[in-house]
Write a protein that holds these residues in place. Structure first.
Motif, PDB file in Angstrom:
ATOM      1  N   ALA A 143       0.822  -1.224   0.000  1.00  0.00           N
ATOM      2  CA  ALA A 143       0.000   0.000   0.000  1.00  0.00           C
ATOM      3  C   ALA A 143       0.850   1.266   0.000  1.00  0.00           C
ATOM      4  CB  ALA A 143      -0.933  -0.008   1.207  1.00  0.00           C
ATOM      5  N   GLY A 144       2.168   1.120  -0.154  1.00  0.00           N
ATOM      6  CA  GLY A 144       3.014   2.288  -0.319  1.00  0.00           C
ATOM      7  C   GLY A 144       3.865   2.686   0.866  1.00  0.00           C
ATOM      8  N   ALA A 145       3.828   1.942   1.941  1.00  0.00           N
ATOM      9  CA  ALA A 145       4.679   2.267   3.088  1.00  0.00           C
ATOM     10  C   ALA A 145       6.119   1.863   2.785  1.00  0.00           C
ATOM     11  CB  ALA A 145       4.189   1.530   4.337  1.00  0.00           C
ATOM     12  N   GLY A 146       7.059   2.613   3.336  1.00  0.00           N
ATOM     13  CA  GLY A 146       8.461   2.215   3.257  1.00  0.00           C
ATOM     14  C   GLY A 146       8.713   1.055   4.212  1.00  0.00           C
ATOM     15  N   GLU A 147       9.881   0.435   4.100  1.00  0.00           N
ATOM     16  CA  GLU A 147      10.166  -0.747   4.913  1.00  0.00           C
ATOM     17  C   GLU A 147      10.095  -0.471   6.415  1.00  0.00           C
ATOM     18  OE1 GLU A 147      13.378  -3.391   3.987  1.00  0.00           O
ATOM     19  OE2 GLU A 147      13.192  -2.935   1.847  1.00  0.00           O
ATOM     20  N   ARG A 148      10.740   0.587   6.858  1.00  0.00           N
ATOM     21  CA  ARG A 148      10.722   0.894   8.292  1.00  0.00           C
ATOM     22  C   ARG A 148       9.316   1.251   8.756  1.00  0.00           C
ATOM     23  NH1 ARG A 148      14.673   4.587  11.990  1.00  0.00           N
ATOM     24  NH2 ARG A 148      13.258   4.688  13.747  1.00  0.00           N
ATOM     25  N   GLU A 149       8.638   2.066   7.969  1.00  0.00           N
ATOM     26  CA  GLU A 149       7.267   2.455   8.314  1.00  0.00           C
ATOM     27  C   GLU A 149       6.354   1.233   8.364  1.00  0.00           C
ATOM     28  OE1 GLU A 149       3.783   5.476   6.739  1.00  0.00           O
ATOM     29  OE2 GLU A 149       5.208   4.677   5.305  1.00  0.00           O
ATOM     30  N   ALA A 150       6.482   0.335   7.396  1.00  0.00           N
ATOM     31  CA  ALA A 150       5.646  -0.867   7.369  1.00  0.00           C
ATOM     32  C   ALA A 150       5.891  -1.712   8.614  1.00  0.00           C
ATOM     33  CB  ALA A 150       5.925  -1.680   6.109  1.00  0.00           C
ATOM     34  N   ALA A 151       7.151  -1.866   9.003  1.00  0.00           N
ATOM     35  CA  ALA A 151       7.479  -2.652  10.191  1.00  0.00           C
ATOM     36  C   ALA A 151       6.882  -2.015  11.446  1.00  0.00           C
ATOM     37  CB  ALA A 151       8.987  -2.799  10.333  1.00  0.00           C
ATOM     38  N   GLU A 152       7.017  -0.694  11.568  1.00  0.00           N
ATOM     39  CA  GLU A 152       6.477   0.009  12.744  1.00  0.00           C
ATOM     40  C   GLU A 152       4.957  -0.051  12.791  1.00  0.00           C
ATOM     41  OE1 GLU A 152       8.150   3.927  12.417  1.00  0.00           O
ATOM     42  OE2 GLU A 152      10.113   3.290  13.157  1.00  0.00           O
ATOM     43  N   LEU A 153       4.321   0.202  11.646  1.00  0.00           N
ATOM     44  CA  LEU A 153       2.855   0.192  11.611  1.00  0.00           C
ATOM     45  C   LEU A 153       2.299  -1.212  11.851  1.00  0.00           C
ATOM     46  CD1 LEU A 153       2.097   2.625   8.647  1.00  0.00           C
ATOM     47  CD2 LEU A 153       1.863   3.070  11.103  1.00  0.00           C
ATOM     48  N   ALA A 154       2.978  -2.222  11.337  1.00  0.00           N
ATOM     49  CA  ALA A 154       2.525  -3.598  11.571  1.00  0.00           C
ATOM     50  C   ALA A 154       2.549  -3.926  13.059  1.00  0.00           C
ATOM     51  CB  ALA A 154       3.389  -4.579  10.781  1.00  0.00           C
ATOM     52  N   LEU A 155       3.640  -3.559  13.727  1.00  0.00           N
ATOM     53  CA  LEU A 155       3.733  -3.803  15.163  1.00  0.00           C
ATOM     54  C   LEU A 155       2.659  -3.035  15.922  1.00  0.00           C
ATOM     55  CD1 LEU A 155       5.146  -5.133  17.541  1.00  0.00           C
ATOM     56  CD2 LEU A 155       6.799  -3.245  17.521  1.00  0.00           C
ATOM     57  N   CYS A 156       2.442  -1.789  15.556  1.00  0.00           N
ATOM     58  CA  CYS A 156       1.406  -0.982  16.218  1.00  0.00           C
ATOM     59  C   CYS A 156       0.008  -1.541  15.970  1.00  0.00           C
ATOM     60  CB  CYS A 156       1.487   0.470  15.759  1.00  0.00           C
ATOM     61  SG  CYS A 156       2.913   1.331  16.450  1.00  0.00           S
ATOM     62  N   ALA A 157      -0.250  -2.010  14.760  1.00  0.00           N
ATOM     63  CA  ALA A 157      -1.565  -2.580  14.456  1.00  0.00           C
ATOM     64  C   ALA A 157      -1.802  -3.858  15.245  1.00  0.00           C
ATOM     65  CB  ALA A 157      -1.699  -2.838  12.959  1.00  0.00           C
ATOM     66  N   VAL A 158      -0.775  -4.716  15.363  1.00  0.00           N
ATOM     67  CA  VAL A 158      -0.912  -5.934  16.166  1.00  0.00           C
ATOM     68  C   VAL A 158      -1.145  -5.567  17.631  1.00  0.00           C
ATOM     69  CG1 VAL A 158       0.343  -7.944  17.048  1.00  0.00           C
ATOM     70  CG2 VAL A 158       0.341  -7.449  14.606  1.00  0.00           C
TER      71      VAL A 158
END
Length: 193
Positions: A143-158
């Motif tokens: 969906a367009g997130a960068g690698e670091r952003e995707a990792a951070e957002l995934a952890l926050c969503a979980v």
């Protein structure tokens, strides 16, 4: 016929899953499991093994039931990372709102009682959480997130998912839970802008 099961094994497993979901591993006594499944001890042990084995089978059943819903929600396409998180948390809120199942989340309850689980149970719980996190990360990247952003957002969503499960068990209203989910989605939008 001798040796033939006189009960629906799949239904007994569904009921055992609900016992673990409601009470957690520590409080899901054999008495609660026999009462919840309607099976005697010998049938319970003979069919599923010991309590730890039954717990792992219940956790597998939980994943088979709910993880496809998350997979469908994350498969996209999504306009942006916020939409990924919104889709993921919508599945969570829908599960929590289902009156046919206990409050909260079996995976969250199991993570909260992590020290009480045997090594195989601990490995399974962690692998399931890590799997959801990884799948979220993939969807966020798509969906367009960068690698670091995707990792951070995934952890926050979980983490938000797990928080929603805990709050639901504590009796917070569906409106309160929706507020938490909306705030998480807004924060994802802020991080992506």
């Amino acid at each position: 016929m001798a040796g033939r099961k006189q009960f629906d094994v799949d239904e007994a497993l569904r009921r055992a899953m609900h016992v673990f979901w409601r009470w957690g591993y520590s409080e899901a006594s054999i008495d609660r499991l026999t009462e919840g499944t309607g099976l005697g001890r010998s049938s319970l042990y003979g069919t599923f093994g010991d309590k730890s084995a039954l717990f792992r089978k219940s956790l597998e059943r939980y994943a088979q039931t709910y993880h496809p819903l998350y997979e469908q929600a994350l498969s996209g396409p999504h306009a942006n990372p916020s939409a990924v998180v919104a889709a993921y948390l919508t599945v969570t809120l829908n599960r929590i709102a289902d009156p046919a199942v206990p409050d909260g989340c079996l995976l969250t309850m199991s993570a909260a009682q992590f020290p009480a689980l045997d090594v195989d149970g601990q490995v399974m719980v962690r692998a399931m959480i890590d799997g959801l996190r990884a799948r979220l990360g993939q969807a966020l990247l798509a969906a367009g997130a960068g690698e670091r952003e995707a990792a951070e957002l995934a952890l926050c969503a979980v983490a938000t998912n797990k928080s929603l499960a805990v709050l639901s068990r504590a009796g917070f209203s569906s409106e309160d839970l929706a507020t938490v989910a909306s705030a998480a989605v807004r924060n994802c939008g802020d991080s992506h802008s």
